[in-house]
Design an enzyme around this catalytic site. Structure first.
Site, PDB file in Angstrom:
ATOM      1  N   ILE A   1       0.843  -1.195   0.000  1.00 45.66           N
ATOM      2  CA  ILE A   1       0.000   0.000   0.000  1.00 45.66           C
ATOM      3  C   ILE A   1       0.876   1.243   0.000  1.00 45.66           C
ATOM      4  O   ILE A   1       1.795   1.369   0.814  1.00 45.66           O
ATOM      5  CB  ILE A   1      -0.903   0.030   1.253  1.00 45.66           C
ATOM      6  CG1 ILE A   1      -1.811  -1.208   1.293  1.00 45.66           C
ATOM      7  CG2 ILE A   1      -1.757   1.301   1.284  1.00 45.66           C
ATOM      8  CD1 ILE A   1      -2.438  -1.459   2.646  1.00 45.66           C
ATOM      9  N   CYS A   2       0.585   2.161  -0.915  1.00 46.40           N
ATOM     10  CA  CYS A   2       1.276   3.452  -0.916  1.00 46.40           C
ATOM     11  C   CYS A   2       0.321   4.479  -0.315  1.00 46.40           C
ATOM     12  O   CYS A   2      -0.709   4.787  -0.888  1.00 46.40           O
ATOM     13  CB  CYS A   2       1.627   3.867  -2.348  1.00 46.40           C
ATOM     14  SG  CYS A   2       2.284   5.545  -2.446  1.00 46.40           S
ATOM     15  N   VAL A   3       0.659   4.972   0.849  1.00 45.83           N
ATOM     16  CA  VAL A   3      -0.187   5.982   1.491  1.00 45.83           C
ATOM     17  C   VAL A   3       0.718   6.868   2.342  1.00 45.83           C
ATOM     18  O   VAL A   3       1.580   6.386   3.057  1.00 45.83           O
ATOM     19  CB  VAL A   3      -1.306   5.314   2.323  1.00 45.83           C
ATOM     20  CG1 VAL A   3      -0.770   4.338   3.327  1.00 45.83           C
ATOM     21  CG2 VAL A   3      -2.173   6.349   3.009  1.00 45.83           C
TER      22      VAL A   3
END
Length: 207
Positions: A97-99
Protein backbone atom coordinates in the site's frame (compact mmCIF):
# COMPACT_ATOMS: atom_id res chain seq x y z
CA UNK A 1 8.39 -8.54 -1.50
CA UNK A 2 6.47 -8.85 1.75
CA UNK A 3 8.63 -9.87 4.67
CA UNK A 4 7.25 -12.75 6.67
CA UNK A 5 9.88 -12.68 9.41
CA UNK A 6 8.98 -11.64 12.93
CA UNK A 7 10.30 -8.39 14.39
CA UNK A 8 9.58 -9.30 18.01
CA UNK A 9 13.30 -9.60 18.82
CA UNK A 10 14.03 -6.18 17.28
CA UNK A 11 11.53 -4.21 19.39
CA UNK A 12 11.92 -3.25 23.04
CA UNK A 13 9.64 -4.88 25.65
CA UNK A 14 8.10 -1.46 26.32
CA UNK A 15 7.11 -0.99 22.65
CA UNK A 16 5.81 -4.57 22.45
CA UNK A 17 3.65 -3.94 25.54
CA UNK A 18 2.22 -0.82 23.88
CA UNK A 19 1.42 -2.76 20.69
CA UNK A 20 -0.18 -5.57 22.71
CA UNK A 21 -2.30 -3.04 24.64
CA UNK A 22 -3.54 -1.32 21.46
CA UNK A 23 -4.21 -4.63 19.71
CA UNK A 24 -6.24 -5.91 22.67
CA UNK A 25 -8.33 -2.72 22.60
CA UNK A 26 -8.79 -2.98 18.80
CA UNK A 27 -10.00 -6.59 19.06
CA UNK A 28 -12.49 -5.60 21.79
CA UNK A 29 -13.57 -2.30 20.23
CA UNK A 30 -12.69 -2.23 16.51
CA UNK A 31 -13.36 0.74 14.20
CA UNK A 32 -16.56 0.41 12.16
CA UNK A 33 -16.17 -1.97 9.22
CA UNK A 34 -12.82 -3.32 10.44
CA UNK A 35 -12.11 -6.60 12.23
CA UNK A 36 -8.69 -7.01 13.82
CA UNK A 37 -7.03 -10.45 14.14
CA UNK A 38 -4.39 -10.83 16.83
CA UNK A 39 -1.48 -13.22 16.40
CA UNK A 40 -0.53 -13.92 20.02
CA UNK A 41 2.64 -15.76 18.98
CA UNK A 42 3.90 -12.73 17.01
CA UNK A 43 2.39 -9.40 18.05
CA UNK A 44 4.24 -7.65 15.21
CA UNK A 45 2.15 -9.64 12.69
CA UNK A 46 -0.94 -7.45 12.57
CA UNK A 47 -3.80 -8.53 10.31
CA UNK A 48 -7.28 -7.13 9.85
CA UNK A 49 -10.28 -7.53 7.56
CA UNK A 50 -11.76 -4.35 6.12
CA UNK A 51 -15.28 -4.35 4.71
CA UNK A 52 -15.52 -2.56 1.36
CA UNK A 53 -17.31 0.74 2.06
CA UNK A 54 -20.84 1.21 0.65
CA UNK A 55 -21.05 3.39 -2.44
CA UNK A 56 -17.61 2.30 -3.70
CA UNK A 57 -16.62 -0.38 -6.27
CA UNK A 58 -15.32 -2.35 -3.25
CA UNK A 59 -18.72 -2.59 -1.51
CA UNK A 60 -19.60 -6.14 -0.49
CA UNK A 61 -15.97 -7.25 -0.44
CA UNK A 62 -13.98 -8.32 2.62
CA UNK A 63 -10.32 -7.33 2.25
CA UNK A 64 -7.55 -8.83 4.38
CA UNK A 65 -4.73 -6.43 5.16
CA UNK A 66 -1.44 -6.86 6.99
CA UNK A 67 0.69 -4.30 8.82
CA UNK A 68 4.36 -5.20 9.27
CA UNK A 69 6.10 -3.35 12.11
CA UNK A 70 9.72 -2.53 11.34
CA UNK A 71 12.55 -2.50 13.89
CA UNK A 72 12.33 1.32 14.11
CA UNK A 73 8.59 1.30 15.03
CA UNK A 74 6.98 3.53 16.30
CA UNK A 75 9.46 6.15 14.99
CA UNK A 76 9.13 4.60 11.54
CA UNK A 77 5.76 3.65 10.06
CA UNK A 78 4.52 0.10 9.59
CA UNK A 79 4.40 -1.25 6.06
CA UNK A 80 0.89 -2.03 4.84
CA UNK A 81 -0.17 -4.80 2.45
CA UNK A 82 -3.44 -6.06 1.01
CA UNK A 83 -3.47 -9.86 1.25
CA UNK A 84 -6.69 -9.92 -0.80
CA UNK A 85 -6.26 -9.12 -4.50
CA UNK A 86 -7.61 -5.65 -5.27
CA UNK A 87 -7.65 -3.27 -8.25
CA UNK A 88 -6.72 0.08 -6.71
CA UNK A 89 -4.38 2.93 -7.75
CA UNK A 90 -2.51 2.91 -4.42
CA UNK A 91 -1.94 -0.85 -4.17
CA UNK A 92 0.93 -2.54 -6.02
CA UNK A 93 0.70 -5.98 -7.63
CA UNK A 94 2.38 -7.52 -4.55
CA UNK A 95 -0.27 -5.90 -2.32
CA UNK A 96 1.95 -3.11 -0.97
CA UNK A 97 0.00 0.00 0.00
CA UNK A 98 1.28 3.45 -0.92
CA UNK A 99 -0.19 5.98 1.49
CA UNK A 100 1.42 9.13 2.88
CA UNK A 101 0.44 8.31 6.47
CA UNK A 102 2.57 5.20 6.19
CA UNK A 103 5.45 7.26 4.82
CA UNK A 104 6.22 10.99 4.98
CA UNK A 105 3.21 12.02 7.11
CA UNK A 106 3.95 9.44 9.80
CA UNK A 107 4.24 10.54 13.44
CA UNK A 108 5.31 8.25 16.28
CA UNK A 109 2.10 8.88 18.23
CA UNK A 110 -0.17 7.69 15.39
CA UNK A 111 -1.46 4.28 16.37
CA UNK A 112 -2.45 1.13 14.53
CA UNK A 113 -6.14 2.14 14.65
CA UNK A 114 -5.29 5.32 12.73
CA UNK A 115 -3.38 3.38 10.05
CA UNK A 116 -6.29 0.94 9.53
CA UNK A 117 -8.73 3.85 9.23
CA UNK A 118 -6.49 5.53 6.65
CA UNK A 119 -6.42 2.32 4.58
CA UNK A 120 -10.22 2.14 4.78
CA UNK A 121 -10.41 5.80 3.65
CA UNK A 122 -8.25 4.92 0.63
CA UNK A 123 -11.00 2.56 -0.51
CA UNK A 124 -13.39 5.53 -0.45
CA UNK A 125 -11.04 8.16 -1.90
CA UNK A 126 -8.16 6.69 -3.95
CA UNK A 127 -5.21 8.98 -4.64
CA UNK A 128 -4.25 8.81 -8.33
CA UNK A 129 -1.23 11.09 -7.78
CA UNK A 130 0.71 8.47 -5.81
CA UNK A 131 -0.33 5.46 -7.87
CA UNK A 132 1.53 2.16 -7.50
CA UNK A 133 -0.86 0.61 -10.02
CA UNK A 134 -0.46 2.89 -13.05
CA UNK A 135 -3.32 1.32 -15.00
CA UNK A 136 -5.77 1.84 -12.12
CA UNK A 137 -4.52 5.41 -11.60
CA UNK A 138 -4.92 6.25 -15.30
CA UNK A 139 -8.44 4.79 -15.44
CA UNK A 140 -9.44 6.61 -12.23
CA UNK A 141 -8.49 9.95 -13.80
CA UNK A 142 -9.55 9.38 -17.40
CA UNK A 143 -12.36 6.79 -17.41
CA UNK A 144 -13.89 6.44 -13.96
CA UNK A 145 -16.70 4.11 -15.10
CA UNK A 146 -14.15 1.67 -16.54
CA UNK A 147 -12.07 1.88 -13.35
CA UNK A 148 -15.15 1.24 -11.17
CA UNK A 149 -16.28 -1.72 -13.34
CA UNK A 150 -12.83 -3.33 -13.19
CA UNK A 151 -12.47 -2.74 -9.42
CA UNK A 152 -15.96 -4.15 -8.82
CA UNK A 153 -15.26 -7.25 -10.89
CA UNK A 154 -11.98 -7.99 -9.07
CA UNK A 155 -13.81 -7.44 -5.75
CA UNK A 156 -16.55 -9.92 -6.70
CA UNK A 157 -14.02 -12.54 -7.81
CA UNK A 158 -11.46 -12.23 -5.01
CA UNK A 159 -13.02 -10.47 -2.02
CA UNK A 160 -16.42 -12.09 -1.68
CA UNK A 161 -15.29 -15.58 -0.73
CA UNK A 162 -15.54 -18.83 -2.68
CA UNK A 163 -19.11 -18.96 -3.95
CA UNK A 164 -20.31 -22.43 -4.75
CA UNK A 165 -16.84 -24.00 -4.59
CA UNK A 166 -14.52 -25.06 -1.82
CA UNK A 167 -17.39 -25.58 0.61
CA UNK A 168 -16.57 -27.89 3.52
CA UNK A 169 -17.44 -31.44 2.53
CA UNK A 170 -20.44 -32.84 4.32
CA UNK A 171 -21.88 -29.43 5.06
CA UNK A 172 -25.63 -29.85 5.19
CA UNK A 173 -25.39 -33.56 4.36
CA UNK A 174 -27.89 -35.80 6.06
CA UNK A 175 -30.06 -32.83 6.94
CA UNK A 176 -33.50 -31.94 5.80
CA UNK A 177 -35.96 -29.17 6.52
CA UNK A 178 -35.08 -25.44 6.42
CA UNK A 179 -31.29 -25.93 6.58
CA UNK A 180 -31.21 -28.25 3.55
CA UNK A 181 -33.50 -25.87 1.66
CA UNK A 182 -31.19 -22.97 2.53
CA UNK A 183 -28.20 -24.87 1.11
CA UNK A 184 -30.13 -25.53 -2.11
CA UNK A 185 -30.92 -21.81 -2.41
CA UNK A 186 -27.29 -20.92 -1.62
CA UNK A 187 -26.09 -23.26 -4.39
CA UNK A 188 -28.48 -21.69 -6.89
CA UNK A 189 -27.28 -18.19 -5.93
CA UNK A 190 -23.66 -19.37 -6.29
CA UNK A 191 -24.37 -20.78 -9.77
CA UNK A 192 -26.09 -17.55 -10.83
CA UNK A 193 -23.15 -15.49 -9.51
CA UNK A 194 -20.67 -17.69 -11.37
CA UNK A 195 -22.56 -17.14 -14.63
CA UNK A 196 -22.66 -13.39 -13.96
CA UNK A 197 -18.88 -13.27 -13.41
CA UNK A 198 -18.26 -15.18 -16.65
CA UNK A 199 -20.44 -12.69 -18.54
CA UNK A 200 -18.54 -9.80 -16.95
CA UNK A 201 -15.18 -11.27 -17.93
CA UNK A 202 -16.39 -11.67 -21.52
CA UNK A 203 -17.61 -8.06 -21.56
CA UNK A 204 -14.28 -6.81 -20.21
CA UNK A 205 -12.36 -8.70 -22.90
CA UNK A 206 -14.38 -6.92 -25.55
CA UNK A 207 -13.66 -3.47 -24.05
Amino acid sequence: MMASTSNVENLSPQILRGVMKEMTELVKCPPEGIKVHMNEEDITDIQATIAGPAGTPYAGGMFKVKLALGKDFPNGPPKGYFLTKIFHPNVASNGEICVNTLKKDWKADLGIRHVLLVIKCLLIVPNAESALNEEAGKLLLEAYDDYAARAKMITEIHAQGPKGKGEPSGEGSGQDGPVAKKHAVDKKIAADRKKLLKDKKRTLKRL
